[in-house]
Design an enzyme around this catalytic site. Structure first.
Site, PDB file in Angstrom:
ATOM      1  N   GLU A   1      40.101 -20.482  44.800  1.00  0.00           N
ATOM      2  CA  GLU A   1      39.074 -19.877  44.156  1.00  0.00           C
ATOM      3  C   GLU A   1      37.901 -19.530  44.924  1.00  0.00           C
ATOM      4  O   GLU A   1      36.651 -19.526  44.616  1.00  0.00           O
ATOM      5  CB  GLU A   1      38.512 -20.277  42.548  1.00  0.00           C
ATOM      6  CG  GLU A   1      39.712 -20.526  41.787  1.00  0.00           C
ATOM      7  CD  GLU A   1      39.072 -20.975  40.280  1.00  0.00           C
ATOM      8  OE1 GLU A   1      39.215 -20.427  39.357  1.00  0.00           O
ATOM      9  OE2 GLU A   1      38.531 -22.340  40.506  1.00  0.00           O
TER      10      GLU A   1
ATOM     11  N   CYS B   1      33.893 -19.154  31.953  1.00  0.00           N
ATOM     12  CA  CYS B   1      32.611 -18.941  32.365  1.00  0.00           C
ATOM     13  C   CYS B   1      32.272 -17.488  32.846  1.00  0.00           C
ATOM     14  O   CYS B   1      31.003 -17.478  32.488  1.00  0.00           O
ATOM     15  CB  CYS B   1      32.768 -19.819  33.823  1.00  0.00           C
ATOM     16  SG  CYS B   1      34.123 -19.255  34.851  1.00  0.00           S
TER      17      CYS B   1
END
Length: 656
Positions: free
Chosen positions: A319, A403
């Site tokens: 990520e 998120c």
């Protein structure tokens, strides 16, 4: 993973470094808070209303009904039976949703929404342990395991608790949640700190949140603790990580002390939150080593590791970052949260330095990489934001790791934080957003009213109304895209030089010579009520090319107009986008489309396309009208092919 180099360091004495306390030793720019800015903008106000009316209710529904996030707090408080639901970091999504709700309350008061916030806060407070600890995962699965694994987001959750608490306190004056957050931090400080147990946050966030608490309370303990946490990094203190690849602690930026950092590594969101916190701490401690490190890392990000959209983090496996110039398009990860983090970090860097180059990147990330994460309807989301799609990407209602929805919601709701800044003798206009605000200068209050049709048009009108005649400097950012080609080290450049006069400036109708300082146009005079400043920015359509090192963009170009990056979608081209060719001689023209995608400026021109022959055996090249739309608006008409980087030659066409 980017290559790392061994090093040795001296142990840092936290107490001596923090003795500077409380004063900004650098540019001393103070942002004007969102709560003091009334946004009237035709582009942003509808989006803020959409967040208030659609996105925030979606976050509430998902948090309270469709997932167990609120139910976990109820179980800890003893008002509901059952085991922990979800993922160990899910508490943070409750706090981020609360933060977005708080910003929304300030710009659009709503007694029902405020009551919902208070209801949630009561449940959160009821879940706090007697010693101040609050974390539903460990409280429900075993408090004996708390603070044993640095990767388990206890500190990350605490950071979002603090950010929500500060936002709600600023919006309503209520401090119940703030007191909960402070008790949690005091619990942490009883365990960790100089002379106590070492702690390296696995997912950074707490550092920047502690500075926000310091700004509200003026309690230096929180600033000191933030600085201590930053100084813990890079000394081999990390332990207990549950995933497999923590031998390379670059994943969470734990390979060097912050002050010695020279390149971007690891997880993109963690990096952004870390560097935001480091810039915040530098602003109050005067730590020049932090400023030097942040400038060095910023160069590494922007010159070698950033997408044209302002997105960062090319690799899905971590990520985050891989190696310099590795910027694949269809496989681009570009997490929405990372673009939100770019907005945070670059705002702080502007505050430290007074340089507009940081706002240029902030604007790029805001209008492209971040805004793309939210659908035009406000109820669908992107987690990653690729720059090419074969038609497999689509916006989702929610995510297991959620998120991004609340993160983009809180960013848009707090947009007012990023438009203006000031120092005692100057007002800075950083973003071009229709709005009103009043700013306190050394000689008195000044009201500013901004009117514009940005980003579609380049005329910005500023009406200045000081409470009494006074002299000060009005500093208006001249955007980087309006300055011609950047320097030799730039990752992207324009194929053509464009117009020679990108901007004109008038005061009360009189043309002004352009005076630049750190990228700001300076208008310094004795101001009277009703004075009007007009900045007119040319908005030519620009062809952008990448450095040769970016192999994925070889013989390709992207379209940009003003701050907006454009893309082509299959829905506008008989279902295909990957078969299009745009030779350098193609002329594009802007066209306002009020009924398309909520109203957008498209770029149209006649290029070419590769299509099958009538017998279906071969292929032929035909003329093709090409219509490009703003990147942030793609995939709002269903899944389809999309490209940002368009082939300039036939050989670059790759049919999925």
């Amino acid at each position: 993973m980017k290559n790392q180099i061994g090093y040795s360091v001296l142990i840092f004495c936290c107490c001596n470094a923090l003795s500077l306390g409380g004063q900004n030793k650098f540019a001393n720019l103070a942002p004007v808070k969102f709560s003091n800015v009334q946004i009237t903008d035709a582009f942003w106000k509808p989006r803020m209303d959409k967040v208030a009316n659609v996105t925030v209710p979606v976050c509430i529904d998902q948090t309270e009904v469709k997932t167990g996030r609120i139910r976990n707090f109820e179980r800890v408080a003893g008002t509901r039976d059952g085991k922990f639901e979800g993922i160990f970091y899910d508490d943070s999504d409750v706090y981020k949703a609360l933060e977005a709700m708080a910003y929304t309350l300030k710009i659009k008061p709503d007694p029902k929404l405020e009551a919902k916030c208070d209801e949630w806060i009561d449940k959160i407070a009821a879940a706090q342990q007697k010693d101040g600890y609050i974390n539903t995962y460990y409280t429900l699965t075993g408090l004996d395991k708390r603070w044993t694994d640095m990767s388990m987001h206890e500190d990350y959750n605490t950071g979002h608790l603090l950010e929500a608490a500060v936002a709600y306190y600023n919006a309503t004056g209520k401090r119940k949640l703030l007191d909960v957050g402070i008790r949690m931090v005091e619990h942490m400080m009883s365990l960790f700190g100089p002379g106590k147990t070492h702690w390296v946050t696995g997912h950074q966030e707490l550092e920047l949140a502690l500075v926000k608490v310091y700004q509200v309370t003026n309690d230096k303990r929180f600033l000191d603790f933030s600085h201590w946490l930053l100084e813990e990094r890079g000394h081999g203190y990390a332990h207990g990580y549950t995933w497999t690849d923590w031998k390379d602690t670059a994943y969470a930026q734990d390979i060097k002390p912050v002050s010695l950092t020279t390149e971007i590594t690891g997880h993109a969101v963690r990096a952004m939150y870390l560097y935001t916190g480091a810039a915040d701490v530098a602003a109050y401690t005067g730590d020049e080593s932090y400023l030097k490190a942040m400038n060095t890392v910023w160069d590494d990000v922007v010159e070698r590791n950033m997408y044209i959209t302002g997105g960062i983090g090319s690799s899905g496996s971590n990520e985050g970052f891989s190696k310099d110039y590795d910027l694949p398009n269809e496989r681009a990860y570009c997490e929405t949260c990372a673009s939100v983090g770019m907005v945070f970090w670059n705002q702080r860097m502007n505050r430290l330095t007074g340089q507009t180059k940081f706002i240029d990147v902030l604007e790029k990330s805001l209008y492209n990489g971040a805004l793309d994460g939210l659908s035009l309807a406000g109820d669908r989301f992107f987690y990653g934001n690729p720059l090419a799609s074969s038609g497999t990407h689509f916006r989702r209602e929610w995510f297991g790791t959620a998120c991004c929805p609340s993160n983009i919601a809180r960013l848009i709701a707090s947009l007012g934080d990023y438009i203006y800044a000031s120092d005692p003798q100057s007002i800075y206009v950083n973003l071009f957003v229709g709005s009103n605000t009043t700013i306190d200068l050394a000689k008195g209050k000044v009201e500013i009213r901004q009117e514009t049709e940005y980003p579609w048009k380049g005329l910005i009108k500023l009406t200045v109304n000081p409470e009494k005649a006074q002299s000060f400097a009005l500093k208006i950012r001249l955007p980087g895209w309006a300055k011609g080609n950047p320097g030799a080290g730039a990752l992207y450049k324009f194929l053509d030089e464009g117009p020679t006069n990108f901007a004109t400036l008038k005061v009360n109708g009189q043309a002004q010579n352009l005076k630049l300082d750190n990228g700001y146009l300076i208008v310094e005079r004795n101001w009277n009520k009703g004075d009007v400043v007009e900045l007119n920015l040319a908005m030519p359509i620009r062809r952008v090319v990448a450095r040769d090192e970016v192999k994925d963009n070889e013989n390709r170009m992207a379209l940009q107009r003003g701050p907006l990056v454009y893309c082509v979608e299959g829905v506008d081209h008989n279902g295909s986008a990957w078969n299009l060719i745009v030779p350098d001689q193609v002329v594009f023209t802007p066209q306002w489309q009020p009924d398309l995608l909520g109203g957008v400026m498209t770029l149209t021109g006649t290029g070419m396309a590769i299509v099958p022959t009538k017998d279906g055996i071969g292929a032929q090249t035909i003329k093709q009208k090409i219509s490009a739309v703003p990147y942030f608006s793609w995939c709002n008409r269903g899944s389809n092919q999309m490209l940002v980087w368009l082939p300039r030659k036939v050989k670059e066409i790759k049919i999925p």
